[in-house]
Motif scaffolding. Sequence first.
Motif, PDB file in Angstrom:
ATOM      1  N   UNK A  22       0.874  -1.577   0.007  1.00  0.00           N
ATOM      2  CA  UNK A  22       0.058  -0.311   0.026  1.00  0.00           C
ATOM      3  C   UNK A  22       0.738   1.405   0.080  1.00  0.00           C
ATOM      4  N   UNK A  23       2.194   1.350  -0.277  1.00  0.00           N
ATOM      5  CA  UNK A  23       3.029   2.633  -0.201  1.00  0.00           C
ATOM      6  C   UNK A  23       2.612   3.140  -1.292  1.00  0.00           C
ATOM      7  N   UNK A  24       2.765   4.663  -1.224  1.00  0.00           N
ATOM      8  CA  UNK A  24       2.605   5.738  -2.195  1.00  0.00           C
ATOM      9  C   UNK A  24       3.903   6.243  -2.694  1.00  0.00           C
ATOM     10  N   UNK A  25       3.768   6.650  -4.025  1.00  0.00           N
ATOM     11  CA  UNK A  25       5.061   7.533  -4.545  1.00  0.00           C
ATOM     12  C   UNK A  25       4.537   9.105  -4.586  1.00  0.00           C
ATOM     13  N   UNK A  26       5.537   9.776  -4.096  1.00  0.00           N
ATOM     14  CA  UNK A  26       5.207  11.298  -3.940  1.00  0.00           C
ATOM     15  C   UNK A  26       5.902  12.059  -4.639  1.00  0.00           C
ATOM     16  N   UNK A  27       5.709  13.121  -5.370  1.00  0.00           N
ATOM     17  CA  UNK A  27       6.877  14.041  -5.901  1.00  0.00           C
ATOM     18  C   UNK A  27       6.973  15.183  -4.900  1.00  0.00           C
ATOM     19  N   UNK A  28       7.474  16.076  -5.269  1.00  0.00           N
ATOM     20  CA  UNK A  28       7.949  17.327  -4.411  1.00  0.00           C
ATOM     21  C   UNK A  28       6.740  18.271  -3.787  1.00  0.00           C
ATOM     22  N   UNK A  29       5.625  17.941  -4.863  1.00  0.00           N
ATOM     23  CA  UNK A  29       4.495  18.731  -4.281  1.00  0.00           C
ATOM     24  C   UNK A  29       3.716  17.856  -3.416  1.00  0.00           C
ATOM     25  N   UNK A  30       3.915  16.770  -3.259  1.00  0.00           N
ATOM     26  CA  UNK A  30       3.371  15.898  -2.180  1.00  0.00           C
ATOM     27  C   UNK A  30       2.454  15.321  -2.881  1.00  0.00           C
ATOM     28  N   UNK A  31       2.297  15.277  -4.375  1.00  0.00           N
ATOM     29  CA  UNK A  31       1.146  14.543  -5.161  1.00  0.00           C
ATOM     30  C   UNK A  31       1.394  13.238  -5.610  1.00  0.00           C
ATOM     31  N   UNK A  32       0.504  11.958  -5.664  1.00  0.00           N
ATOM     32  CA  UNK A  32       0.570  10.933  -5.959  1.00  0.00           C
ATOM     33  C   UNK A  32       0.781  10.922  -7.317  1.00  0.00           C
ATOM     34  N   UNK A  33       1.750  11.026  -8.043  1.00  0.00           N
ATOM     35  CA  UNK A  33       2.010  11.408  -9.649  1.00  0.00           C
ATOM     36  C   UNK A  33       1.452  10.193 -10.433  1.00  0.00           C
ATOM     37  N   UNK A  34       1.459   9.199  -9.886  1.00  0.00           N
ATOM     38  CA  UNK A  34       0.923   7.906 -10.766  1.00  0.00           C
ATOM     39  C   UNK A  34      -0.177   8.131 -11.354  1.00  0.00           C
ATOM     40  N   UNK A  35      -1.031   8.750 -10.615  1.00  0.00           N
ATOM     41  CA  UNK A  35      -2.354   9.032 -11.279  1.00  0.00           C
ATOM     42  C   UNK A  35      -2.508   9.584 -12.724  1.00  0.00           C
TER      43      UNK A  35
END
Length: 550
Positions: free
Chosen positions: A245-258
């Motif tokens: 269930x881990x998330x990947x986040x960019x510098x904006x705190x966004x789950x960019x995989x969406x």
Amino acid sequence: MTHDILVVGAGLAGMRAAIAVPPDLNVALLSKVHPIRSHSVAAQGGINAAIGAEDSWEAHAYDTAKGGLYLGDQDAIEAMCKEAPQDILELERMGVIFSRTAEGRIAQRPFGGAGYPRTCYAADRTGHALLHAMYEQLMKRRCKVYEEWYVTALLVEEGRCCGVVAWDMIHGGLQMLRAKAVILATGGSGRIFSTSTNAVINTGDGMALAYRAGIALEDMEFVQFHPTTLKDTGILITEGARGEGGYLLNTLGERFMKRYAPEQMELATRSTVSLAIGQEIQEGRGVDGCVLLDLRHLGRAKILERLPQIRELAMEFAGLDPIETPIPIRPGAHYQMGGVRTNAWGETELPGLFAAGECACVSVHGANRLGGNSLLETIVFGRRTGTKAAESIRTVQLSPVSETILKSEQQRIDKLLSNPGPERAWQIRDDLGKTMSLNLGIFRTKQSIQEALSAVQALKRRAEDMCVQDKGRVFNTDLIHALELQCLLEIAETIVVGALGREESRGAHYRGDFPTRNDTAWLRHSLSYRRPEGPHLAYAPVTITRFPPA
Ligand SMILES: Cc1cc2nc3c(=O)[nH]c(=O)nc-3n(C[C@H](O)[C@H](O)[C@H](O)COP(=O)(O)OP(=O)(O)OC[C@H]3O[C@@H](n4cnc5c(N)ncnc54)[C@H](O)[C@@H]3O)c2cc1C
């Protein structure tokens, strides 16, 4: 030192092959490290098999073919997925301590590109559990193991492989070991790249041995970059972390995989996730050359139960506790989809020579391997190859061998020991890693590939003046590194030439100048043959059975 069957490599594929050989035959293994130091021990996330109530081997085969962008041979994929459940049960009976559900059944976690939670695991130390159980079986059968022997060449007499030439690392000196059949199970070549999850011993030796003997290496341009490796060290953070269930986040705190895979999100295939991470970093939304893997919401209890090793690695090597802080990660070279060309029984083009595991290209992974399918490949095709090799030698007589190959190998080693230098193996290896990571990483273009090609050719010339400073015989690691470097350079060249040839993008091979997949021209395997001037490319059709490319 004569055996019926000689297995080169004592990782999972090699040991599984040896165990499959019937007890009336004399089988021996040979390994450059103690068997349980083979890279298989480092596997974390798990091993796939359709044992779930609502799962089926056909669904597993479909996910594998699709995940590999239809470049895998579907007869081999079908065999692997059909036989997987039985192999898992057999592993369990051999003593592998799989993690369990509350009902006591073998637990399974979701992995990238899989339509069903299909990955069996032992916490995040699956390779360790498998390899130790396999080693116990090997000891139970009293198989002879040549530990810390380094194979430098295959013996080939009258069109048949009849043994190997190997350097005894403990005492020094070259020897011939004869056999009616040889199985290569020498693992991957990830150390061609400077950013790599692979053990330092993963130098593509077996691929180089076969290539030098005139056998084709298949689909070498397909090198998988794992999306999540620790910054600086490249240590793997298992896909299981996202499976839990881990998330990947960019510098904006966004789950960019969406934006890249809205349905599968973090569990899209590895090539998709790696490309997405690369693009985020390139477009300035990274964090210090990385993105963040956030596990905090899983909670302390789940992290301690399911991902204890990941937590330890993050604390030890990145100085942070993932229970409280996201982990900076970036893609790193992880797995070679290509390798020694074999059929679904591990047979190569050369009678008497077989290959299994990561050094082979059967091919089940096509252009992109699904997580959990590699451990499975070592078990299924290790077993099949051991069985087939045993069958094949029943009518074979050991033929006398000449000392020609032994003598030429002795000359190669004498030259390394007497070269005045100034080049050192580690310097060339460093430069090779840098140029390959820079120019043949997750993005490639004609220009970057050509730069790598000239660089690799220049490094090969430098390697001719390589000097081994240790002149001794006992544990001469300097000499072994020099021999490994010769393999790395040769295998790197096949990756580069294969990548230059393939003018399309498919799975792990992403060409910026040919960004789309082209089935009309490129739904075919590439084959690399060794010529004095460098690799020569040929092509072969892909076997399609039940899943037409979509
Ligand atoms: C960090 C990491 C984690 C992974 N996690 C997973 C996972 O969770 N699930 C999954 O499916 N896959 C995973 N993989 C991939 C998988 O572990 C490997 O592809 C697989 O274990 C390879 O097994 P093998 O038996 O082919 O080779 P290895 O285990 O690498 O063994 C190679 C053997 O060959 C011997 N050898 C090599 N060259 C020579 C020579 N010249 N002379 C003598 N001996 C030689 C070595 O000593 C060794 O015994 C992971 C890989 C890595 C690097």
